[in-house]
Design an enzyme around this catalytic site. Structure first.
Site, PDB file in Angstrom:
ATOM      1  N   LYS A  59      -0.272 -17.226   9.755  1.00 55.81           N
ATOM      2  CA  LYS A  59       0.291 -16.052  10.431  1.00 55.81           C
ATOM      3  C   LYS A  59       1.263 -16.535  11.483  1.00 55.81           C
ATOM      4  O   LYS A  59       1.127 -17.645  12.010  1.00 55.81           O
ATOM      5  CB  LYS A  59      -0.817 -15.251  11.127  1.00 55.81           C
TER       6      LYS A  59
HETATM    7  N1  GLU Z   1       0.976  -8.943   6.931  1.00 56.90           N
HETATM    8  C1  GLU Z   1       0.306  -8.596   5.734  1.00 56.90           C
HETATM    9  C2  GLU Z   1      -1.189  -8.908   5.857  1.00 56.90           C
HETATM   10  O1  GLU Z   1      -1.741  -8.957   6.927  1.00 56.90           O
HETATM   11  C3  GLU Z   1       0.946  -9.189   4.492  1.00 56.90           C
HETATM   12  C4  GLU Z   1       1.063 -10.679   4.444  1.00 56.90           C
HETATM   13  C5  GLU Z   1       1.894 -11.222   3.288  1.00 56.90           C
HETATM   14  O2  GLU Z   1       2.388 -10.433   2.495  1.00 56.90           O
HETATM   15  O3  GLU Z   1       2.055 -12.436   3.239  1.00 56.90           O
HETATM   16  O4  GLU Z   1      -1.887  -9.033   4.889  1.00 56.90           O
END
Ligand code: GLU
Length: 417
Positions: free
Chosen positions: A109
């Site tokens: 993240k």
């Molecule tokens: N931000 C989204 C999540 O928390 C998607 C992450 C992604 O598509 O890599 O799952």
């Protein structure tokens, strides 16, 4: 019942879920240690020239939690609360989420501590480029692939792809959640909401519950919440209350979602929508609805308000919206909780499809995307449901057990331990 501390930081809270699953699975303590902490953390200053000529320094992170099952994968959050503990928690949730959805990625993240609503488009573009440059040496289409999250969208992904391309050459597969015109996938925008809807539908089928006529309250009217609101009618449910950062609205007879979307487009908030009563974000969580969908920020349901939640089903659209203490209180009260790593896996699942399409230089139809998404969500939901029954644990425990087991197996096969 002894409750866990309710003031854990977000990473401690996710780790609490991990530890519980790993202990039940009897995973070796050394291996647990390897899986608990992030493999790599990058913190960078992100100086931005503001429109008024001054320079403001923001703090940005990219945290790569685990890459045993494939390249790191996870969104980028622009939010004032996106500090190291929050980003670390979200990165670890991605590890368990991608494993549970059984897509070939690890977990990561990113975040920049800022308030995007206070920045102009030019400032956001400069911030995104500078942040991308600062983390680009640990990114790669086969290393780490960012995506949108709270406060970021397809435009931000387009800037990221462009900034990365200036350094390394055109690489569409470096980010997902791009605009369709730049190699994004059809259906990616709706995917977290559509996935949540598939998951709720599949759970109801398995549990023998009839959702028709059930009322729904949704906290958050962004990428996740607004799509759930649009789609949940397909299951026969009726949305009666929604909120966003400015406040909420309720009408027990139901809300006309297409008119509400028009209203939010014009006034940039759900607040003030005609024929509704106002309510606060806190009141929304306690409103008289059958299904509650926290789809905004983390830790909104905690030990102090968990007893006042009236819904019998909670669908975690957001990441970690319920603290471990609240989780136990709700389970004890017989509330069914569909956990975040299952419910909102639709976003990263369609990110996987986008990445695969980019690598193949090929485009799928929206029908195919939605059909494959339904396959992933139904499979994961059924596995969680079956394990929860077999082991007599909650759906969250079962979801973590499946994710943790798969990562542990990948680490063993690679020969780390
Ligand atoms: N931000 C989204 C999540 O928390 C998607 C992450 C992604 O598509 O890599 O799952």
């Amino acid at each position: 019942m002894t409750l866990p501390r309710d003031d854990m930081n977000p990473f401690e809270a996710v780790t609490w879920c991990f530890d519980r699953a790993a202990n039940r699975l009897r995973i070796d303590e050394d291996l647990q240690e390897l899986m608990r902490l992030p493999w790599r953390e990058l913190k960078a200053e992100v100086p931005v020239r503001l429109d008024n000529g001054r320079i403001k320094v923001f703090i940005g992170y990219r945290i790569q939690h685990n890459g045993a099952r494939g390249p790191y994968k996870g969104g980028i959050r622009y939010h004032p609360l996106a500090d190291a503990d929050e980003v670390r928690a979200l990165a670890s949730l991605m590890t368990w989420k991608t494993a549970l959805a059984d897509i070939p990625f690890g977990g990561a993240k990113g975040g920049v501590q800022c308030n995007p609503s206070e920045l102009s488009e030019g400032e956001l573009n400069r911030l995104t480029r500078r942040y991308t440059q600062s983390i680009s040496h640990i990114l790669g289409a086969n290393r780490d692939i960012p995506a949108p999250d709270l406060g970021t969208d397809s435009q931000v992904m387009a800037w990221m792809m462009d900034a990365y391309g200036q350094l390394h050459g055109h690489t569409p597969a470096i980010v997902t959640g791009k605009p369709v015109e730049l190699g994004g996938s059809y259906g990616r925008d709706a995917a977290p909401g559509r996935g949540a809807m598939f998951c709720l539908g599949q759970w109801a089928r398995l549990a023998g519950k009839d959702l028709r006529g059930m009322t729904v309250g949704i906290q958050g009217f962004g990428q996740v919440g607004s799509w759930i609101a649009r789609l949940v009618g397909e299951l026969g449910c009726k949305v009666i209350a929604v909120s966003d950062i400015k406040g909420g609205i309720i009408n027990s007879k139901g809300l006309d979602i297409s008119k509400l979307l028009q209203h939010t487009k014009e006034s940039r908030s759900v607040v003030g929508f005609r024929e509704t009563e106002p309510l606060t974000n806190e009141e929304l969580l306690e409103c008289p609805c059958d299904i509650l969908v926290p789809a905004a920020v983390g830790e909104v349901i905690h030990a102090k308000n968990a007893d006042r939640v009236r819904a019998k089903i909670i669908v975690e659209g957001a990441n970690h919206p319920v603290t471990p203490a609240a989780d136990l209180i709700l389970a004890n009260r017989g509330v069914t909780l569909l956990p975040d790593i299952l419910v909102n896996a639709g976003g990263v699942a369609v990110s996987y499809f986008e990445w695969a399409q980019n690598i193949q230089e090929f485009r799928w139809t929206e029908e195919r995307v939605n059909q494959e998404l339904q396959g992933i969500m139904n499979r994961a939901c059924t596995q969680v449901f079956d394990l929860a029954h077999k082991e007599k644990v909650t759906l969250r425990e079962a979801a973590f057990m499946i994710g943790v087991q798969r990562v542990a197996r990948a680490e063993q096969l690679r020969g780390f331990v």
